[in-house]
Enzyme design. Structure first.
Site, PDB file in Angstrom:
ATOM      1  N   HIS A 171       0.769  -1.256  -0.003  1.00  0.00           N
ATOM      2  CA  HIS A 171      -0.083  -0.097  -0.053  1.00  0.00           C
ATOM      3  C   HIS A 171       0.917   1.122  -0.050  1.00  0.00           C
ATOM      4  CE1 HIS A 171      -3.909  -1.663   0.267  1.00  0.00           C
ATOM      5  NE2 HIS A 171      -3.691  -2.450   1.193  1.00  0.00           N
ATOM      6  N   ASP A 227       0.486  -4.724   5.279  1.00  0.00           N
ATOM      7  CA  ASP A 227      -0.509  -5.592   4.945  1.00  0.00           C
ATOM      8  C   ASP A 227      -0.674  -5.593   3.490  1.00  0.00           C
ATOM      9  OD1 ASP A 227      -1.439  -2.597   5.177  1.00  0.00           O
ATOM     10  OD2 ASP A 227      -3.581  -3.398   4.615  1.00  0.00           O
ATOM     11  N   GLU A 228      -1.171  -6.517   3.036  1.00  0.00           N
ATOM     12  CA  GLU A 228      -1.427  -6.932   1.608  1.00  0.00           C
ATOM     13  C   GLU A 228      -0.318  -6.349   0.659  1.00  0.00           C
ATOM     14  OE1 GLU A 228      -5.075  -4.631   1.455  1.00  0.00           O
ATOM     15  OE2 GLU A 228      -6.430  -6.260   1.888  1.00  0.00           O
ATOM     16  N   VAL A 229       0.752  -7.085   1.051  1.00  0.00           N
ATOM     17  CA  VAL A 229       2.005  -6.961   0.074  1.00  0.00           C
ATOM     18  C   VAL A 229       1.700  -7.692  -1.103  1.00  0.00           C
ATOM     19  CG1 VAL A 229       4.370  -6.640   0.017  1.00  0.00           C
ATOM     20  CG2 VAL A 229       3.453  -6.742   2.331  1.00  0.00           C
ATOM     21  N   PHE A 230       1.178  -6.961  -2.070  1.00  0.00           N
ATOM     22  CA  PHE A 230       0.711  -7.545  -3.459  1.00  0.00           C
ATOM     23  C   PHE A 230       1.824  -7.928  -4.093  1.00  0.00           C
ATOM     24  CE2 PHE A 230      -3.411  -5.165  -2.679  1.00  0.00           C
ATOM     25  CZ  PHE A 230      -3.987  -6.292  -1.965  1.00  0.00           C
TER      26      PHE A 230
END
Length: 560
Positions: A171, A227-230
């Protein structure tokens, strides 16, 4: 003897005069500081209701300016407070969209304190006043350094702990969208996540964390996001690292987090660290133990569904207990989790989410020695930097009040309902319909009511006029308008209704825009109007424009 008595009386008079003079100087000095504070506190007083009204909004929250000795003074070096025995309730301010003016926060903070919050989690993103080589990250409407200091003084006044959030892995679109930092992307095409193998990534994070903490010396915690380390592991550097080190994405993730935590623990002794837990869920207990991060950070377990599986949450908490973490946090939601384009929070859904978390809270003794430290009530404003705006903060205030009071009271009983209605200034509420009746005396109540009117009537009224009015369909169709072909006799049969509907909505929207501009910066107002008003009002505007042009032609032949 008479001379001595006279001498003593003269000395006594001099002492009294000196005391009176000192008292007067002190009074004038205090009055000057109080006046300065009131200038800050009072410049947006209309958020409690209509300007000049001496009704309930003037009684809603009592502000005690004497608790701040001087507004906007420079920060002082302070050691983090020991709040380990305090159960924290943080309200999340997501500033990556629709960041409010500080004048709105002046009204909001005492309201949050009254509802039972004891802290705020501020996700600044591009609203932080980054400087030097980081200045490119700032929004044109970013808060100033003085604003950030004033926010903390306001929070301190209302007994709210300030926890800054700095995203350190995923993010980070607001950073990696810039050409200057494009080389730090994990995957070159996507700006979501950092490449942890490039030395410049950690160097950049150290500067960011240093600038943020320099302005938050009062804070006991910092949140590093993560969070959400795509797309982690998909970049060329990550694939090479995994191939040469026989590692996996979990190891890459932990190595980076450990470097961030090492920097914080070295530079800011005693500062406690929080991080979102979703990436940790996929990593084994053994890997977590080996990394050693449990000594330096607390996971924030987040679930936003109304009736989530408490047993599943228990499995994650068990993992964190076995991995050696000392404390765990929860994260619920009061808005911003039921759809990226949601404009009105579903009250029942968010209430059920709090009740689910209360059941998990009750089970925490099973996980000793892991300790429950607090809960974050998230209020997401965008799903990510590139998505549209979710529900505006004033629209989410009733949901926040319900959620906070439910957590404070351990449930949503009739007494809780009465307290929420009293604080909000409503007469009644229907949770399943997500509606509240009454004027409302909370910050931004006017916007709450106006958005409700838009949601209920704007699209419906215009659609009914354009698609169901037979005279428009029969004598003013798109074909008629294209060729400027119309008979005033027929057009006048619907013209007055169309013009009145248009005038009423334009007047309403002008008032709404003025209300929004009192709370938000111009970019937010423009975006919200483009997404939520113009798609419905523009067809009516176009119709009125064509009507006025064609009726002036006085029934001419069809244009080619």
């Amino acid at each position: 003897m008479a001379f001595q008595r006279s001498h003593k009386l003269n000395l006594l008079r001099i002492v009294v005069l000196l005391l009176v003079a000192l008292a007067g100087i002190k009074f004038l000095f205090r009055d000057s500081l109080t006046l300065q504070l009131h200038k800050h506190i009072s410049k947006d007083s209309t958020f409690w209701g209509d300007a000049g009204d001496s009704g309930p909004q003037s009684q809603a929250v009592e502000v005690h300016p004497a608790k701040i000795t001087a507004p906007r003074q420079g920060p002082k070096q302070q050691f983090p407070k020991d709040l380990s025995a305090t159960e924290m309730r943080l309200v999340h301010l997501d500033l990556k969209g629709a960041a409010p003016r500080v004048s709105y926060l002046e009204q909001l903070f005492p309201f949050l304190s009254r509802l039972g919050a004891n802290g705020i989690l501020i996700e600044y993103e591009d609203m932080f006043p980054f400087k030097g080589e980081l200045e490119v990250l700032k929004s044109p409407y970013a808060y100033s350094e003085e604003d950030v200091e004033w926010i903390q003084q306001l929070a301190e006044l209302h007994k709210l702990e300030v926890v800054p959030l700095v995203q350190t892995f995923g993010h980070v679109e607001f950073i990696l969208k810039h050409a200057k930092y494009k080389h730090l992307r994990e995957v070159e095409r996507f700006p979501n996540s950092f490449n942890p193998h490039v030395p410049d990534t950690l160097a950049l994070l150290k500067i960011m964390l240093s600038q943020v903490m320099e302005k938050h010396r009062r804070s006991s915690w910092i949140h590093i996001g993560a969070d959400e380390v795509f797309h982690l592991g998909e970049g060329k550097d990550s694939r090479n690292w995994m191939s040469h080190n026989k590692g996996d994405t979990g190891t890459i993730y932990l190595n980076h987090i450990k470097e961030v935590l090492d920097f914080i623990s070295t530079q800011y002794r005693g500062l406690r660290v929080l991080m979102w837990d979703d990436m940790l869920r996929k990593i084994s207990v053994g890997a977590l133990q080996e990394s050693g991060i449990a000594k330096h950070v607390s996971p924030v377990v987040w679930f936003y569904a109304p009736d989530f599986d408490a047993e599943q949450i228990g499995q994650f908490i068990t993992k964190y207990m076995e991995s050696g973490f000392e404390a765990v946090w929860f994260a619920s939601a009061f808005k911003g989790t039921t759809g990226p384009t949601q404009t009105w929070p579903p009250l029942s859904s968010h209430l059920k989410n709090q009740l689910s978390w209360l059941r998990v809270r009750e089970a925490m003794p099973r996980f000793a020695p892991l300790r429950f430290q607090g809960i974050v009530l998230t209020g997401w404003q965008r799903y990510d930097h590139y998505s549209v705006l979710c529900e505006l903060l004033p629209v989410g205030i009733p949901s926040l009040a319900i959620c906070l009071q439910t957590l404070v009271n351990g449930g949503f009983m009739e007494e809780t309902r009465r307290k929420v209605l009293e604080v909000l200034g409503f007469q009644s509420m229907q949770l399943e319909q997500s509606t509240c009746e009454g004027r409302g005396v909370f910050p931004g109540a006017e916007i709450y009511h106006m958005v409700e009117q838009l949601n209920r009537h704007l699209k419906e009224s215009i659609t009914k006029m354009l698609e169901e009015e037979s005279a428009i369909k029969g004598w003013f169709s798109p074909y008629h308008r294209k060729h400027q072909f119309g008979n005033p006799r027929n057009m006048e049969s619907f013209g007055s209704k169309v013009l009145k509907l248009h005038e009423d909505w334009e007047s309403f929207v002008r008032d709404l825009r003025a209300r929004l501009e009192s709370i938000y910066f111009p970019d937010t107002v423009e975006e919200w109007m483009e997404e939520n008003v113009n798609p419905y009002l523009d067809p009516l505007r176009d119709l009125v424009r064509d009507y006025r042009a064609i009726i002036r032609l006085n029934a001419q032949p069809k244009a080619p």
